[in-house]
Write a protein that holds these residues in place. Structure first.
Motif, PDB file in Angstrom:
ATOM      1  N   ASP A 144       5.193  27.109   5.227  1.00  0.00           N
ATOM      2  CA  ASP A 144       5.357  25.938   6.093  1.00  0.00           C
ATOM      3  C   ASP A 144       4.041  25.180   6.214  1.00  0.00           C
ATOM      4  OD1 ASP A 144       7.962  26.602   6.454  1.00  0.00           O
ATOM      5  OD2 ASP A 144       7.746  27.349   8.511  1.00  0.00           O
ATOM      6  N   ALA A 145       2.945  25.922   6.282  1.00  0.00           N
ATOM      7  CA  ALA A 145       1.641  25.276   6.445  1.00  0.00           C
ATOM      8  C   ALA A 145       1.287  24.445   5.209  1.00  0.00           C
ATOM      9  CB  ALA A 145       0.563  26.324   6.706  1.00  0.00           C
ATOM     10  N   TYR A 157       0.842  -1.196   0.000  1.00  0.00           N
ATOM     11  CA  TYR A 157       0.000   0.000   0.000  1.00  0.00           C
ATOM     12  C   TYR A 157       0.879   1.250   0.000  1.00  0.00           C
ATOM     13  CZ  TYR A 157      -3.277   3.393   2.083  1.00  0.00           C
ATOM     14  OH  TYR A 157      -4.051   4.486   2.366  1.00  0.00           O
ATOM     15  N   LEU A 200      -5.405   1.625   4.772  1.00  0.00           N
ATOM     16  CA  LEU A 200      -6.450   2.301   5.532  1.00  0.00           C
ATOM     17  C   LEU A 200      -7.618   1.375   5.778  1.00  0.00           C
ATOM     18  CD1 LEU A 200      -7.108   5.928   4.306  1.00  0.00           C
ATOM     19  CD2 LEU A 200      -5.510   5.093   6.021  1.00  0.00           C
ATOM     20  N   LEU A 230      -5.975  16.242   9.680  1.00  0.00           N
ATOM     21  CA  LEU A 230      -5.014  15.695  10.642  1.00  0.00           C
ATOM     22  C   LEU A 230      -3.968  14.840   9.932  1.00  0.00           C
ATOM     23  CD1 LEU A 230      -7.374  14.446  13.518  1.00  0.00           C
ATOM     24  CD2 LEU A 230      -6.106  16.589  13.401  1.00  0.00           C
ATOM     25  N   PHE A 279       4.121  19.376  13.233  1.00  0.00           N
ATOM     26  CA  PHE A 279       4.146  18.949  11.825  1.00  0.00           C
ATOM     27  C   PHE A 279       4.463  20.125  10.906  1.00  0.00           C
ATOM     28  CE2 PHE A 279       1.829  15.714  14.053  1.00  0.00           C
ATOM     29  CZ  PHE A 279       2.410  14.575  13.559  1.00  0.00           C
ATOM     30  N   GLU A 280       4.237  21.323  11.412  1.00  0.00           N
ATOM     31  CA  GLU A 280       4.571  22.508  10.638  1.00  0.00           C
ATOM     32  C   GLU A 280       5.993  22.988  10.950  1.00  0.00           C
ATOM     33  OE1 GLU A 280       1.012  24.951  10.357  1.00  0.00           O
ATOM     34  OE2 GLU A 280       2.335  26.679  10.090  1.00  0.00           O
ATOM     35  N   ALA A 319       3.515  21.354   5.215  1.00  0.00           N
ATOM     36  CA  ALA A 319       3.063  20.372   6.206  1.00  0.00           C
ATOM     37  C   ALA A 319       1.826  19.639   5.685  1.00  0.00           C
ATOM     38  CB  ALA A 319       2.754  21.062   7.532  1.00  0.00           C
ATOM     39  N   ASP A 320       0.935  20.394   5.046  1.00  0.00           N
ATOM     40  CA  ASP A 320      -0.269  19.785   4.482  1.00  0.00           C
ATOM     41  C   ASP A 320       0.110  18.726   3.445  1.00  0.00           C
ATOM     42  OD1 ASP A 320      -2.570  19.637   2.433  1.00  0.00           O
ATOM     43  OD2 ASP A 320      -3.488  20.644   4.163  1.00  0.00           O
ATOM     44  N   HIS A 380       2.887  10.075  11.628  1.00  0.00           N
ATOM     45  CA  HIS A 380       4.160   9.763  10.981  1.00  0.00           C
ATOM     46  C   HIS A 380       5.296   9.499  11.952  1.00  0.00           C
ATOM     47  CE1 HIS A 380       1.641  11.723   8.033  1.00  0.00           C
ATOM     48  NE2 HIS A 380       2.359  11.143   7.100  1.00  0.00           N
ATOM     49  N   LEU A 398       3.057  17.161   3.102  1.00  0.00           N
ATOM     50  CA  LEU A 398       3.827  16.040   3.651  1.00  0.00           C
ATOM     51  C   LEU A 398       2.994  15.132   4.545  1.00  0.00           C
ATOM     52  CD1 LEU A 398       7.336  17.369   4.803  1.00  0.00           C
ATOM     53  CD2 LEU A 398       6.823  15.872   2.872  1.00  0.00           C
ATOM     54  N   TYR A 399       2.172  15.722   5.391  1.00  0.00           N
ATOM     55  CA  TYR A 399       1.608  14.950   6.506  1.00  0.00           C
ATOM     56  C   TYR A 399       0.084  14.838   6.558  1.00  0.00           C
ATOM     57  CZ  TYR A 399       6.335  15.672   8.337  1.00  0.00           C
ATOM     58  OH  TYR A 399       7.686  15.716   8.500  1.00  0.00           O
ATOM     59  N   LEU A 400      -0.636  15.884   6.149  1.00  0.00           N
ATOM     60  CA  LEU A 400      -2.084  15.856   6.370  1.00  0.00           C
ATOM     61  C   LEU A 400      -2.758  14.982   5.314  1.00  0.00           C
ATOM     62  CD1 LEU A 400      -2.870  19.523   7.439  1.00  0.00           C
ATOM     63  CD2 LEU A 400      -1.862  17.643   8.739  1.00  0.00           C
ATOM     64  N   ARG A 401      -3.667  14.141   5.769  1.00  0.00           N
ATOM     65  CA  ARG A 401      -4.302  13.187   4.873  1.00  0.00           C
ATOM     66  C   ARG A 401      -5.819  13.203   5.060  1.00  0.00           C
ATOM     67  NH1 ARG A 401      -0.243  13.880   2.916  1.00  0.00           N
ATOM     68  NH2 ARG A 401       1.510  12.489   2.587  1.00  0.00           N
ATOM     69  N   LYS A 402      -6.529  12.778   3.991  1.00  0.00           N
ATOM     70  CA  LYS A 402      -7.991  12.710   4.099  1.00  0.00           C
ATOM     71  C   LYS A 402      -8.405  11.612   5.058  1.00  0.00           C
ATOM     72  CE  LYS A 402      -8.969  14.345  -0.563  1.00  0.00           C
ATOM     73  NZ  LYS A 402      -8.976  13.873  -1.956  1.00  0.00           N
ATOM     74  N   ASN A 403      -7.709  10.476   5.001  1.00  0.00           N
ATOM     75  CA  ASN A 403      -8.001   9.344   5.887  1.00  0.00           C
ATOM     76  C   ASN A 403      -9.500   9.018   5.854  1.00  0.00           C
ATOM     77  OD1 ASN A 403      -7.218   7.342   7.687  1.00  0.00           O
ATOM     78  ND2 ASN A 403      -7.538   8.624   9.483  1.00  0.00           N
ATOM     79  N   THR A 404     -10.035   8.903   4.658  1.00  0.00           N
ATOM     80  CA  THR A 404     -11.477   8.816   4.444  1.00  0.00           C
ATOM     81  C   THR A 404     -12.094   7.542   5.009  1.00  0.00           C
ATOM     82  OG1 THR A 404     -10.989   9.866   2.334  1.00  0.00           O
ATOM     83  CG2 THR A 404     -13.236   9.042   2.651  1.00  0.00           C
TER      84      THR A 404
END
Lengths: 114, 415
Positions: A37-38, A20, B301, B251, B399-400, A41-42, B343, A44-50
């Motif tokens: 930076d925001a 996966y 997921l 998140l 994270f930022e 970060a979005d 992460h 790199l790290y933030l995900r929908k995780n639907t």
């Protein structure tokens, strides 16, 4: 109890052959001198995780070793669609990339999106 | 009515035909306004509600739970408690949690059956051995109890290990204060104690949306109607992204299924907890005699609360590699919980971008052991509007800023 995934290149195979690769259709922001930076970060790290239909990347690691996209239901695990990295999702657009997303179109110059 | 649990109350109720027991917690109708609302009736949410009342005197609190309390990951874990972390911020936080667990039965007047039977991490190759030494040194420097043992010493202390394993047992670290507790009792104990202090525990109540006015939270819409409050905390583990999205927040969380199993019950044969990263084994024995086996994450997921077969096979293979004699045992039950993985395998605990909304998530596979400290720190954030000093490094802003605390690599713990 176990996924049967239809690799677009090899046909249906058991899930243990695959790896996966996370949410698909994430576009790298740019040019990098203008990315905050925001935003970074979005990316790199933030995900929908639907919970529900999720469009994600899979690698046929023990097969052809090619990447492709899967639209999958994350509660039932039902595979709804399988499509190539360069193709738009064949499902109606509600959560994933728009049809003809420039990041996934053939010949796209945007790096890192797929 | 008998409220306090003791040997004397047991005796008295035994003589009286057990008629005097009252329900452990109240089930009141929800009120229209609360001073604080906690979303999620798992261990973290219940602990948060309890410490809001106990530590901060905020007793007009609603705890809303979509299903029943303790029915999510609190009832689906392998019940292990430990603080064998690498970085100072994690070690201080998790060790505080172990300390709270040590006094919890007395504090809650509820036997959570915390058995400090020790927790082992085994090393099977030269690199694993080096990691074990490094880890033991880090724990000692952080003030956490740790013992390094060579191969023969491990075998003396854990009888029954495979005498001729494919992956040789070269050494291991033991945390003597680690152990297991009764997971349901942790949920019920906190629920009972919180309810006694005035917290309304409202089960079968789903949060449908947040009431947000002028950028700050003013309450929640639920399946049982609206509840107003200017202070809302969420501790919903695998559903963190789903609930946070209702407040317009994204998140850094991925939800995965984490499986566990128990075997049929047998006589006592394993008096400690064993983690063997190389063979993918996480093993202990419950007080009922079942072997409790933890697997790795199903790495895609999932919100399905059931695991896949390949991991079940791998977990069983690891157990049989360490203890061939267990190959004759049969699985009794299999289940999975949906865990919230971030992460850097470090929790997110404190404030959010929405005023008045506080968050507790990102525990990954290590939520159970952090319940007391997680609840303590979320309650502190909700009551004071500031992150607790122990949880300051766990702010979502890392994270930022890039100040991640990468325990996934550092402590080599697959959580």
């Amino acid at each position: 109890m176990m996924l049967l995934i239809e690799c677009p290149y090899c046909g249906p195979r058991a899930e243990i052959e695959f790896r996966y690769g996370g949410e698909s259709h994430i576009q790298r922001p740019g040019p990098h001198t203008e990315v905050s930076d925001a935003e970074w970060a979005d990316y790199l790290y933030l995900r929908k995780n639907t919970k529900g239909e999720h469009r994600e990347r899979w690698l046929h690691a023990s097969g052809c070793r090619r990447w492709f996209n899967v639209a999958r239901e994350t509660v039932t695990h039902e595979v709804l669609a399988v499509y190539k990295m360069t193709d738009p999702c064949p499902l109606p657009d509600d959560t994933g990339a728009p049809v003809g997303d420039p990041a996934t179109a053939p010949g796209s110059s945007v790096g890192g999106a797929s | 009515m008998t409220r306090r649990y003791s040997a004397l109350s047991l005796l008295r109720e035994g003589v009286n035909g057990q008629r005097g027991w009252e329900p452990a917690w109240r089930s009141p109708e929800p009120k229209a306004r609360y001073d604080a609302i906690v979303i999620g009736g798992g261990g973290h949410g219940l602990a948060t509600a309890y410490y809001l009342a106990k530590n901060h005197g905020i007793t007009n609190v609603a705890l809303v739970e979509r299903g029943w309390i303790g029915g999510g990951n609190t009832g689906r874990n392998t019940t292990v408690i430990r603080s064998n972390y690498f970085f100072p911020a994690s070690a201080a936080f998790y060790d505080f949690s172990v300390e709270l667990y040590e006094g919890l039965s007395k504090e809650l007047n509820y036997n959570i059956m915390f058995s400090q039977r020790g927790m082992w991490t085994l090393a099977h190759d030269r690199h694993g051995l080096e990691m074990a030494r490094r880890s033991a040194n880090a724990m000692l420097l952080n003030g956490v109890d740790a013992e390094f043992h060579d191969g023969p010493s491990v075998r003396t202390r854990i009888p029954g290990l495979n005498p001729d394993p494919r992956f040789p047992i070269l050494g291991g670290i033991k945390q003597p204060r680690g152990g297991t507790a009764r997971h349901d009792a942790v949920a019920w104990g906190y629920a009972r104690a919180a309810s006694a202090l005035g917290v309304d525990i409202i089960q079968n109540c789903e949060v449908l949306d947040f009431v947000i006015e002028g950028g700050r939270v003013r309450g929640v819409e639920t399946s049982l109607g609206a509840m107003r409050s200017d202070c809302v905390g969420m501790a919903v583990a695998g559903h963190s992204s789903v609930i946070a999205a209702k407040a317009g927040l994204r998140l850094p969380v991925s939800s995965y299924a984490l499986q566990a199993f128990v075997s049929e019950p047998v006589k006592p044969c394993l008096d400690t907890v064993i983690l063997s990263p190389a063979t993918g084994t996480y093993l202990s024995q419950s007080d009922k005699g079942e072997l409790v086996i933890g697997a790795g994450l199903d790495l895609y997921l999932s919100y399905a609360q059931r695991g896949n077969l390949p991991w079940m096979e791998r977990a069983a293979a690891g157990v049989v590699e360490l203890f061939p004699q267990f190959s004759r045992l049969r699985f009794l039950r299999q289940w999975a919980g949906i865990v919230d993985v971030v992460h850097d395998s470090t929790p997110i605990l404190g404030l959010t971008a929405v005023d008045g909304l506080f968050i507790n998530c990102g525990w990954g596979t290590g939520g159970f052991k952090s319940i007391p400290a997680g609840g303590w720190c979320l309650a502190h954030a909700m009551a004071t509007g500031q992150s607790h000093p122990l949880a300051r490094a766990f702010d979502i802003e890392r994270f930022e800023t890039g100040a991640l605390i990468d325990e996934a690599s550092a402590s080599g713990i697959a959580h």
